[in-house]
Design a protein around this motif. Structure first.
Motif, PDB file in Angstrom:
ATOM      1  N   ILE A   1       0.830  -1.196   0.000  1.00  7.69           N
ATOM      2  CA  ILE A   1       0.000   0.000   0.000  1.00  7.69           C
ATOM      3  C   ILE A   1       0.869   1.252   0.000  1.00  7.69           C
ATOM      4  O   ILE A   1       0.630   2.191  -0.777  1.00  7.69           O
ATOM      5  CB  ILE A   1      -0.958   0.005   1.205  1.00  7.69           C
ATOM      6  N   ALA A   2       1.902   1.293   0.854  1.00 11.23           N
ATOM      7  CA  ALA A   2       2.775   2.459   0.905  1.00 11.23           C
ATOM      8  C   ALA A   2       3.461   2.688  -0.437  1.00 11.23           C
ATOM      9  O   ALA A   2       3.515   3.819  -0.941  1.00 11.23           O
ATOM     10  CB  ALA A   2       3.821   2.293   2.009  1.00 11.23           C
ATOM     11  N   SER A   3       3.967   1.614  -1.043  1.00  9.19           N
ATOM     12  CA  SER A   3       4.628   1.732  -2.337  1.00  9.19           C
ATOM     13  C   SER A   3       3.648   2.173  -3.411  1.00  9.19           C
ATOM     14  O   SER A   3       3.959   3.028  -4.251  1.00  9.19           O
ATOM     15  CB  SER A   3       5.268   0.397  -2.722  1.00  9.19           C
ATOM     16  N   GLY A   4       2.430   1.603  -3.390  1.00  9.01           N
ATOM     17  CA  GLY A   4       1.430   1.946  -4.392  1.00  9.01           C
ATOM     18  C   GLY A   4       1.015   3.404  -4.316  1.00  9.01           C
ATOM     19  O   GLY A   4       0.913   4.093  -5.331  1.00  9.01           O
ATOM     20  N   ILE A   5       0.792   3.908  -3.096  1.00  5.77           N
ATOM     21  CA  ILE A   5       0.386   5.301  -2.934  1.00  5.77           C
ATOM     22  C   ILE A   5       1.499   6.244  -3.369  1.00  5.77           C
ATOM     23  O   ILE A   5       1.248   7.289  -3.987  1.00  5.77           O
ATOM     24  CB  ILE A   5      -0.012   5.581  -1.470  1.00  5.77           C
TER      25      ILE A   5
ATOM     26  N   ALA B   1       0.906   2.403   6.608  1.00  6.33           N
ATOM     27  CA  ALA B   1       1.119   2.377   5.162  1.00  6.33           C
ATOM     28  C   ALA B   1       0.521   3.609   4.504  1.00  6.33           C
ATOM     29  O   ALA B   1       1.144   4.221   3.627  1.00  6.33           O
ATOM     30  CB  ALA B   1       0.504   1.110   4.571  1.00  6.33           C
ATOM     31  N   PHE B   2      -0.675   3.989   4.927  1.00  4.84           N
ATOM     32  CA  PHE B   2      -1.308   5.168   4.356  1.00  4.84           C
ATOM     33  C   PHE B   2      -0.539   6.441   4.703  1.00  4.84           C
ATOM     34  O   PHE B   2      -0.273   7.276   3.832  1.00  4.84           O
ATOM     35  CB  PHE B   2      -2.755   5.287   4.858  1.00  4.84           C
ATOM     36  N   ALA B   3      -0.181   6.569   5.977  1.00  3.86           N
ATOM     37  CA  ALA B   3       0.513   7.772   6.417  1.00  3.86           C
ATOM     38  C   ALA B   3       1.852   7.929   5.698  1.00  3.86           C
ATOM     39  O   ALA B   3       2.168   8.992   5.152  1.00  3.86           O
ATOM     40  CB  ALA B   3       0.729   7.725   7.930  1.00  3.86           C
ATOM     41  N   VAL B   4       2.635   6.849   5.669  1.00 14.80           N
ATOM     42  CA  VAL B   4       3.953   6.903   5.044  1.00 14.80           C
ATOM     43  C   VAL B   4       3.830   7.100   3.537  1.00 14.80           C
ATOM     44  O   VAL B   4       4.558   7.899   2.931  1.00 14.80           O
ATOM     45  CB  VAL B   4       4.753   5.619   5.357  1.00 14.80           C
ATOM     46  N   GLY B   5       2.893   6.393   2.906  1.00 16.30           N
ATOM     47  CA  GLY B   5       2.717   6.499   1.463  1.00 16.30           C
ATOM     48  C   GLY B   5       2.340   7.905   1.030  1.00 16.30           C
ATOM     49  O   GLY B   5       2.882   8.433   0.055  1.00 16.30           O
ATOM     50  N   ILE B   6       1.418   8.532   1.765  1.00 21.83           N
ATOM     51  CA  ILE B   6       0.981   9.886   1.414  1.00 21.83           C
ATOM     52  C   ILE B   6       2.124  10.886   1.592  1.00 21.83           C
ATOM     53  O   ILE B   6       2.358  11.742   0.732  1.00 21.83           O
ATOM     54  CB  ILE B   6      -0.234  10.285   2.270  1.00 21.83           C
ATOM     55  N   VAL B   7       2.846  10.772   2.713  1.00 20.87           N
ATOM     56  CA  VAL B   7       3.958  11.700   2.963  1.00 20.87           C
ATOM     57  C   VAL B   7       5.046  11.531   1.906  1.00 20.87           C
ATOM     58  O   VAL B   7       5.591  12.524   1.395  1.00 20.87           O
ATOM     59  CB  VAL B   7       4.525  11.488   4.381  1.00 20.87           C
TER      60      VAL B   7
ATOM     61  N   MET C   1      13.203   7.013   0.786  1.00 19.48           N
ATOM     62  CA  MET C   1      12.151   6.237   1.444  1.00 19.48           C
ATOM     63  C   MET C   1      11.314   5.477   0.425  1.00 19.48           C
ATOM     64  O   MET C   1      10.910   4.330   0.658  1.00 19.48           O
ATOM     65  CB  MET C   1      11.260   7.164   2.275  1.00 19.48           C
ATOM     66  N   ILE C   2      11.029   6.118  -0.704  1.00 20.21           N
ATOM     67  CA  ILE C   2      10.270   5.442  -1.763  1.00 20.21           C
ATOM     68  C   ILE C   2      11.022   4.207  -2.242  1.00 20.21           C
ATOM     69  O   ILE C   2      10.440   3.134  -2.429  1.00 20.21           O
ATOM     70  CB  ILE C   2      10.004   6.415  -2.932  1.00 20.21           C
ATOM     71  N   LYS C   3      12.347   4.353  -2.412  1.00 22.40           N
ATOM     72  CA  LYS C   3      13.172   3.212  -2.830  1.00 22.40           C
ATOM     73  C   LYS C   3      13.137   2.111  -1.777  1.00 22.40           C
ATOM     74  O   LYS C   3      13.056   0.926  -2.110  1.00 22.40           O
ATOM     75  CB  LYS C   3      14.603   3.663  -3.082  1.00 22.40           C
ATOM     76  N   PHE C   4      13.177   2.501  -0.482  1.00 25.33           N
ATOM     77  CA  PHE C   4      13.135   1.514   0.599  1.00 25.33           C
ATOM     78  C   PHE C   4      11.840   0.703   0.554  1.00 25.33           C
ATOM     79  O   PHE C   4      11.862  -0.530   0.633  1.00 25.33           O
ATOM     80  CB  PHE C   4      13.261   2.229   1.952  1.00 25.33           C
ATOM     81  N   PHE C   5      10.694   1.392   0.412  1.00 26.14           N
ATOM     82  CA  PHE C   5       9.411   0.689   0.400  1.00 26.14           C
ATOM     83  C   PHE C   5       9.213  -0.080  -0.907  1.00 26.14           C
ATOM     84  O   PHE C   5       8.582  -1.143  -0.905  1.00 26.14           O
ATOM     85  CB  PHE C   5       8.257   1.664   0.657  1.00 26.14           C
ATOM     86  N   ASP C   6       9.738   0.444  -2.008  1.00 21.53           N
ATOM     87  CA  ASP C   6       9.681  -0.308  -3.263  1.00 21.53           C
ATOM     88  C   ASP C   6      10.469  -1.618  -3.141  1.00 21.53           C
ATOM     89  O   ASP C   6      10.020  -2.676  -3.600  1.00 21.53           O
ATOM     90  CB  ASP C   6      10.246   0.520  -4.414  1.00 21.53           C
ATOM     91  N   GLN C   7      11.645  -1.538  -2.520  1.00 17.25           N
ATOM     92  CA  GLN C   7      12.450  -2.744  -2.347  1.00 17.25           C
ATOM     93  C   GLN C   7      11.823  -3.677  -1.313  1.00 17.25           C
ATOM     94  O   GLN C   7      11.906  -4.898  -1.446  1.00 17.25           O
ATOM     95  CB  GLN C   7      13.876  -2.366  -1.950  1.00 17.25           C
ATOM     96  N   GLY C   8      11.175  -3.090  -0.286  1.00  9.77           N
ATOM     97  CA  GLY C   8      10.425  -3.915   0.661  1.00  9.77           C
ATOM     98  C   GLY C   8       9.295  -4.654  -0.034  1.00  9.77           C
ATOM     99  O   GLY C   8       9.023  -5.824   0.259  1.00  9.77           O
ATOM    100  N   LYS C   9       8.655  -3.950  -0.971  1.00  9.89           N
ATOM    101  CA  LYS C   9       7.606  -4.596  -1.775  1.00  9.89           C
ATOM    102  C   LYS C   9       8.193  -5.730  -2.613  1.00  9.89           C
ATOM    103  O   LYS C   9       7.600  -6.815  -2.714  1.00  9.89           O
ATOM    104  CB  LYS C   9       6.946  -3.564  -2.687  1.00  9.89           C
TER     105      LYS C   9
END
Length: 396
Positions: free
Chosen positions: A64-68, A142-148, A157-165
């Motif tokens: 969800i965070a990566s998608g947002i 996920a929503f809070a981090v994704g929106i920010v 951070m986007i790279k971190f969550f993309d790699q986590g995904k």
């Protein structure tokens, strides 16, 4: 289709093992051997189930965070309209499924049952794997981090969550999907050992048929709306999208079907600039077919479980609202949406492991039909956005 075949094999193996114990009983050498084998199956289910449910919060958090964080290209109003239309379509599909299923499912499932947790044979060991974070906190985070991340464009951070995904998707595809047949086998072995599984199985073919019929009802509604906006024949538009539908039946992936969906949408007269943006975005956020199946099947399971009563309309609407969120950017592997949705079913509807196992088996059995409905509906969403954008420019 390979996964479906493996799941069916797991169900059959579990029924044979559990049914053998049920017929022989616990007495005698043969009965004791069958009891040992069933307990092995149940132990395997306990261990694998603990691992599967341990990963669910990670699926919700990273996907969800990566998608947002990826949403935001193109005109702000068009992006917002696309998100809104896709989400309303998913919500409407879920409400339609609830209205029909609340009437139909109790009649279909009458007399069937699923054993409660704690009944039947127990596993040899108690294996617990407590998730690092609960499901609802994972969803909020996920929503809070994704929106920010989206607003501040935090590339690291986007790279971190993309790699986590990527890591989570790898675990799903290479580990969870491969152990699912063994987990399902353990669940069905435990149920067959109690003698309740056969009454339950006989209703599920009808349940799946109801879900597929609802898919086509919703597609008809979607294209009726789209056709009225663009002043075109809705059935002709739907016919044009059929190659995308049948491609998705084979690929079981919205992402893999994007090239065909794009080509068919443009064939329907959707402007290239709109189609090129809306179709790929909807491949991750528009899940009307998946929602229909999950709502229909969850109500069927709840009418079977003796301790449940049919959820009220507003209670189920809350569940549908969450389903439309947690399945955003669901993994591009068979069964990804139901894995992400399992957290909502457990938290909001109180599903136990036996109920979730049934949901996984049911969902995977129709996964290709749900995906085909999702991608075909993407063409209708694109048509609505095309009409909206034309009106927006005319009014400017």
């Amino acid at each position: 289709m390979k996964l479906l075949a493996k799941l069916i094999a797991g169900i059959v193996a579990g029924i044979i093992v559990g049914g053998g114990y049920y017929l022989l009983g616990p007495d005698g050498t043969a009965g004791q051997i069958m009891e040992f084998i069933v307990r092995l199956f149940v132990t395997l289910e306990s261990i694998l189930g603990a691992f599967i449910f341990f990963t669910i919060p990670f699926i919700i958090l990273f996907f969800i965070a990566s998608g947002i964080s990826q949403i935001g290209t193109g005109s702000g109003k068009v992006v917002g309209a696309t998100l809104g239309v896709a989400y309303l379509s998913t919500l409407g599909a879920g409400i339609l499924a609830y209205i029909v299923a609340s009437f139909v499912m109790p009649r279909i499932t009458e007399g069937s049952s699923v054993p409660e947790e704690g009944t039947g044979l127990e596993s040899f060991i108690e294996f617990e794997l407590t998730p690092i974070i609960d499901i609802l906190p994972a969803l909020v985070l996920a929503f809070a981090v994704g929106i920010v991340m989206n607003v501040l464009k935090l590339d690291l951070m986007i790279k971190f969550f993309d790699q986590g995904k990527d890591i989570t998707e790898f675990i799903i595809e290479k580990v969870i999907i491969r152990i699912l047949p063994f987990y399902i086998a353990g669940v069905f072995a435990g149920m067959a050992a109690t003698g309740t599984v056969f009454d339950t199985l006989k209703v599920f073919g009808v349940v799946l048929l109801v879900a597929i019929i609802l898919h086509w009802v919703w597609l008809t509604i979607q294209y009726t709306v789209a056709g009225s906006i663009l002043k075109r024949n809705p059935f002709a538009m739907l016919k044009t999208m059929l190659p995308a539908y049948f491609t998705a039946l084979g690929t079981m992936s919205s992402a893999a079907t994007i090239p065909v969906t794009l080509e068919r949408a443009k064939k329907n007269g959707i402007r290239e600039s709109i189609a090129d943006f809306v179709i790929p975005l909807c491949a991750t956020i528009h899940l009307s077919g998946s929602t229909i199946t999950i709502v229909s099947c969850s109500l069927a399971v709840m009418t079977i479980l003796p301790e449940y009563s049919m959820p009220g309309f507003f209670e189920m609407v809350g569940v549908i609202l969450l389903l439309g969120v947690v399945m955003i950017a669901a993994p591009g592997v068979p069964g990804g949406a139901i894995m992400a949705a399992s957290g909502v079913l457990m938290t909001n509807l109180g599903f136990n492991e036996a109920a979730v196992a049934f949901m996984i088996a049911l969902y995977v059995a129709q996964d290709s039909f749900g995906t085909a409905t999702n991608v075909t509906g993407d063409g209708a969403v694109a048509a609505v956005i095309d009409g909206y954008e034309q009106k927006l420019n005319k009014d400017v």
